[in-house]
Every structure is written in C-alpha cells, then in structure tokens.
Write a protein that holds these residues in place. Structure first.
Motif, mmCIF file in Angstrom:
data_model
loop_
_atom_site.group_PDB
_atom_site.id
_atom_site.type_symbol
_atom_site.label_atom_id
_atom_site.label_comp_id
_atom_site.label_asym_id
_atom_site.label_seq_id
_atom_site.Cartn_x
_atom_site.Cartn_y
_atom_site.Cartn_z
ATOM 1 N N ARG A 1 10.729 6.439 -37.099
ATOM 2 C CA ARG A 1 10.278 7.343 -36.041
ATOM 3 C C ARG A 1 11.520 8.019 -35.489
ATOM 4 N NH1 ARG A 1 5.842 7.261 -33.103
ATOM 5 N NH2 ARG A 1 5.385 5.118 -33.655
ATOM 6 N N CYS A 2 11.491 9.342 -35.451
ATOM 7 C CA CYS A 2 12.624 10.123 -34.946
ATOM 8 C C CYS A 2 12.186 10.839 -33.675
ATOM 9 C CB CYS A 2 13.068 11.164 -35.967
ATOM 10 S SG CYS A 2 13.476 10.485 -37.574
ATOM 11 N N GLU A 3 12.835 10.515 -32.559
ATOM 12 C CA GLU A 3 12.578 11.211 -31.305
ATOM 13 C C GLU A 3 13.780 12.110 -31.059
ATOM 14 O OE1 GLU A 3 11.420 8.476 -28.249
ATOM 15 O OE2 GLU A 3 10.086 7.423 -29.635
ATOM 16 N N THR A 4 13.530 13.412 -31.006
ATOM 17 C CA THR A 4 14.628 14.363 -31.017
ATOM 18 C C THR A 4 14.348 15.590 -30.165
ATOM 19 O OG1 THR A 4 16.094 15.595 -32.491
ATOM 20 C CG2 THR A 4 13.775 15.569 -33.090
ATOM 21 N N ALA A 5 15.425 16.242 -29.813
ATOM 22 C CA ALA A 5 15.355 17.566 -29.198
ATOM 23 C C ALA A 5 16.058 18.566 -30.107
ATOM 24 C CB ALA A 5 15.989 17.556 -27.811
ATOM 25 N N SER A 6 16.263 18.184 -31.366
ATOM 26 C CA SER A 6 16.894 19.088 -32.330
ATOM 27 C C SER A 6 16.105 20.381 -32.397
ATOM 28 C CB SER A 6 16.942 18.454 -33.720
ATOM 29 O OG SER A 6 17.881 17.428 -33.750
ATOM 30 N N PRO A 7 16.799 21.506 -32.439
ATOM 31 C CA PRO A 7 16.101 22.784 -32.396
ATOM 32 C C PRO A 7 15.321 23.109 -33.670
ATOM 33 C CG PRO A 7 18.454 23.117 -32.669
ATOM 34 C CD PRO A 7 18.254 21.654 -32.457
ATOM 35 N N THR A 8 15.709 22.503 -34.793
ATOM 36 C CA THR A 8 15.043 22.809 -36.058
ATOM 37 C C THR A 8 14.895 21.548 -36.889
ATOM 38 O OG1 THR A 8 17.111 23.214 -37.245
ATOM 39 C CG2 THR A 8 16.100 25.121 -36.138
ATOM 40 N N THR A 9 13.967 21.585 -37.828
ATOM 41 C CA THR A 9 13.848 20.449 -38.750
ATOM 42 C C THR A 9 15.075 20.388 -39.654
ATOM 43 O OG1 THR A 9 12.522 21.806 -40.249
ATOM 44 C CG2 THR A 9 11.332 20.353 -38.745
#
Length: 170
Positions: free
Chosen positions: A143-151
């Motif tokens: 499970r990845c919880e992120t605020a990364s702007p893009t995949t």
C-alpha cells in the motif's frame, strides 16, 4: 456533476489529447455515453497502468484539480504488486528533489555532472509511505500513501527502494 471516475484497465490509453488522432478511454466513454460531453483527463495513467482515472466533464474544474495534484495537496493511496520485498513492514521514501538526469562527463579523473535540459529535469515528489500488505515468494502486495504529483514520480520512488511494479520492465 463535474467528474466521471473510472477504473481504467491496463492496455488502453487515457486519451483526451486534442493533438492526437488515436482513440483512448476518454473518447470511448464519450462515444458510449452519447451525451455530447467532452471528457478531460485530470490525471494521466500510461497505457500499461491500471487504476483510478478522474475525468472532468468541463474545463472549468480541470486546472484547479490538476494544480492540487501537482502541488501534492491531494493524498492518494495505491495498492500495487511489486517485485521485491520490504525490509520492514513500513518504509518512507522520497520527499526530496529527485536527482537530475544530466549526463556524467569525464574531466581528467573527475566525473562532472552536466546540467540537464529543462525538459529532462525531474520534478520533486512528495514523500511516500509504503507498507506491506502481503508477501509472496517473488512479489509483494504493498500500500502506497503518497502526495506524489504523478504515477511516474511514484514509480521512480518505488524503484529507488528496489521495488518495481509488476508491469515495469527492467
């Protein structure tokens, strides 16, 4: 009223580009729905990625939501099958500016990094928390919880932790 949210399968383009004559999911959905509403992809998933695709039904809401994604103000959660194993049940990766993609040139005995072209600079990605859900012999479900702007940024973060998405080539 302003959005259509779709579970995009792998193997089909997102679509929605005015300069492209090919048919993607946005165009296929517009044809099937027959409501004369042009759909605008808010987030992009590559042809090889499956996942949640957010489509705006009008351009008025498109840029504000894209800006929220770009600036990391939207938290996103992904479940992903990756090659590799986590050394701990939960790791935090990223959050610092990504390394530039310049080429190393030799100058005597010293490697000198050239400044990459503006189009090649890697964007700074938000930190991502990766937790183990299930582990197999060769792959893990995380499970990845992120605020990364893009995949794309998320994939780069996973690679930096020696985790490759099931669909990523070596």
């Amino acid at each position: 009223a302003d959005f259509l949210i779709v579970d995009k399968p792998a193997g089909i383009d997102t679509g929605g580009r005015k300069d492209d004559e090919s048919t993607g999911l946005a165009e296929l959905l517009a044809m099937v729905r027959q409501d004369q509403v042009e759909l605008h992809p808010v987030n992009r998933l590559s042809r090889f990625e499956s996942g949640v695709l957010l489509l705006a039904k009008n351009e008025r809401v498109l840029e504000p939501v894209r800006k929220l994604l770009r600036t990391g103000r939207v938290a996103q959660t992904y479940l992903a099958v990756v090659h590799g194993r986590l050394t701990r049940s939960n790791v935090r990766i990223g959050g610092e500016p990504a390394a530039p993609r310049g080429r190393a040139k030799r100058s005597g005995d010293t490697a000198v990094k050239t400044k990459p072209a503006r189009s090649q600079r890697t964007e700074s990605a938000g930190a991502t928390s990766v937790s183990r859900v299930r582990e197999g012999d060769r792959v893990s479900l995380v499970r990845c919880e992120t605020a990364s702007p893009t995949t794309h940024a998320l994939r780069a973060q996973l690679r930096s932790a020696d985790l490759r998405l099931e669909v990523d080539p070596r």
